[in-house]
Design a protein around this motif. Structure first.
Motif, short mmCIF file in Angstrom:
data_model
loop_
_atom_site.label_atom_id
_atom_site.label_comp_id
_atom_site.label_asym_id
_atom_site.label_seq_id
_atom_site.Cartn_x
_atom_site.Cartn_y
_atom_site.Cartn_z
N ARG A 219 -1.01 18.77 11.54
CA ARG A 219 -2.16 17.81 11.30
C ARG A 219 -2.90 17.15 12.66
O ARG A 219 -3.86 17.21 12.94
CB ARG A 219 -2.19 16.68 10.43
CG ARG A 219 -1.74 16.88 9.00
CD ARG A 219 -1.58 16.14 8.28
NE ARG A 219 -1.10 16.35 6.67
CZ ARG A 219 -1.10 15.50 5.64
NH1 ARG A 219 -0.58 14.15 6.13
NH2 ARG A 219 -0.67 16.11 4.44
N PRO B 23 -13.00 21.76 3.64
CA PRO B 23 -11.76 21.93 3.00
C PRO B 23 -10.85 23.18 3.60
O PRO B 23 -9.78 23.43 3.74
CB PRO B 23 -12.09 22.09 1.57
CG PRO B 23 -13.55 22.62 1.45
CD PRO B 23 -14.08 21.83 2.62
N ILE B 24 -11.84 24.37 3.68
CA ILE B 24 -11.54 25.51 4.14
C ILE B 24 -10.41 25.49 5.61
O ILE B 24 -9.55 25.97 6.11
CB ILE B 24 -12.36 26.66 4.32
CG1 ILE B 24 -12.74 26.82 3.05
CG2 ILE B 24 -11.69 27.91 5.06
CD1 ILE B 24 -13.92 28.04 2.85
N ILE C 60 -9.40 22.36 6.98
CA ILE C 60 -8.17 21.89 6.70
C ILE C 60 -6.94 22.62 6.10
O ILE C 60 -6.05 22.48 6.69
CB ILE C 60 -8.62 20.45 5.64
CG1 ILE C 60 -9.44 19.64 6.30
CG2 ILE C 60 -7.44 19.89 5.47
CD1 ILE C 60 -9.89 18.44 5.47
N ARG C 61 -7.55 23.81 5.36
CA ARG C 61 -6.41 24.37 4.61
C ARG C 61 -5.85 25.32 5.59
O ARG C 61 -4.57 25.65 5.54
CB ARG C 61 -7.04 25.01 3.35
CG ARG C 61 -5.93 25.83 2.73
CD ARG C 61 -4.75 25.42 2.15
NE ARG C 61 -3.83 26.28 1.41
CZ ARG C 61 -2.97 27.24 1.90
NH1 ARG C 61 -3.07 27.27 3.36
NH2 ARG C 61 -2.54 27.85 1.27
N MET C 62 -6.63 26.09 6.28
CA MET C 62 -6.28 27.14 6.99
C MET C 62 -6.78 27.18 8.48
O MET C 62 -6.65 28.10 9.40
CB MET C 62 -6.78 28.53 6.49
CG MET C 62 -6.40 28.84 5.07
SD MET C 62 -7.24 30.56 4.48
CE MET C 62 -8.79 30.13 4.31
N CYS D 264 -11.56 30.96 9.91
CA CYS D 264 -12.31 29.77 9.40
C CYS D 264 -13.87 29.95 10.24
O CYS D 264 -14.73 29.65 9.73
CB CYS D 264 -11.80 28.56 9.96
SG CYS D 264 -10.43 28.18 9.04
N LEU E 206 -5.81 33.67 0.65
CA LEU E 206 -5.03 32.75 0.06
C LEU E 206 -3.81 33.49 -0.75
O LEU E 206 -2.84 33.10 -0.55
CB LEU E 206 -5.61 31.58 -0.66
CG LEU E 206 -6.59 30.54 -0.16
CD1 LEU E 206 -7.42 29.57 -1.19
CD2 LEU E 206 -5.88 29.93 0.90
#
Length: 234
Positions: free
Chosen positions: A13, A113-114, A116-118, A126, A221
């Motif tokens: 993070r 959100p994409i 943050i996820r990848m 991204c 995903l």
């Protein structure tokens, strides 16, 4: 083990936050540099041509208004492949600012959100999604805007092997390329059609881009999940 895993998540993070800050700093620096170069170059040309006094301080707001302001305000409602022109033509002016904010917020809110996820595992993907959503929700899109993200698709051929909508997406692009000039001719020049004919093409273009985005994210995903399960099994 739990402490190590928590530390790894925290480090990931932190790296993501540092990457976002780094990207924002570079974007701001390049934007300021381009603004300074434009204000330093163009007023001299205007002054030498007799059309202006070469005042750089007065030119920068005009330059910002004619570039970024033109896109953000979406005042020109000339029909194009986007959905802004049809929606804001029918919209009451009292709600224009609110819906303009909503339309411009779609792309960053969907990218967040994409990312943050990848963002740490697939940064190039991204970037692909960001370009796709930017072209999708642009007030004045063209078919050339799709080249930016379509050119990146070969980079993800392994993770997109399970995507079964490739033919549908390709057919959508062909449909838009072939019928958009025909419906424009029928509406604007021949006057035998109305705005709904051309708006149907814009909806087909938006639907094609949306299907491509959703299926690419879902396939990526699913691919990452299969790889993760395979590594756990081994």
């Amino acid at each position: 083990v739990g402490t190590v895993a928590a530390a790894a998540v925290g480090w990931r993070r932190l790296r993501l936050f540092a990457a976002v800050v780094h990207l924002g700093a570079w974007t701001a620096a390049w934007g300021a540099t381009l603004a300074w170069l434009s204000s330093a170059a163009f007023p001299q040309q205007q002054g030498s041509g007799g059309g202006g006094d070469g005042d750089a301080a007065g030119y920068v707001p005009d330059w910002m208004r004619a570039t970024y302001g033109f896109v953000l305000s979406a005042e020109d409602l000339t029909p194009n492949l986007g959905v802004y022109w049809y929606f804001f033509t029918e919209l009451v002016d009292n709600f224009r600012d609110f819906f303009l904010f909503v339309f411009h917020s779609f792309a960053p809110f969907l990218v967040l959100p994409i990312t943050i996820r990848m963002g740490t595992t697939r940064p190039m993907f991204c970037v692909f999604v960001s370009l796709l959503l930017s072209a999708l929700f642009h007030p004045y899109p063209t078919l050339g805007d799709a080249i930016g993200h379509l050119a990146l698709l070969p980079l993800f051929q392994h993770q997109l092997e399970g995507m079964r909508t490739g033919f549908l997406v390709a057919s959508g692009y062909v449909y838009v390329i072939m019928l958009s000039p025909i419906f424009w001719q029928l509406w604007i020049h021949a006057r035998v059609a109305n705005a709904n004919f051309f708006f149907a093409i814009t909806l087909a273009y938006v639907a094609t881009q949306s299907v491509l985005c959703v299926r690419c994210v879902a396939s990526t995903l699913a691919h990452d999940m299969r790889v993760k399960m395979r590594l756990k099994g081994s």
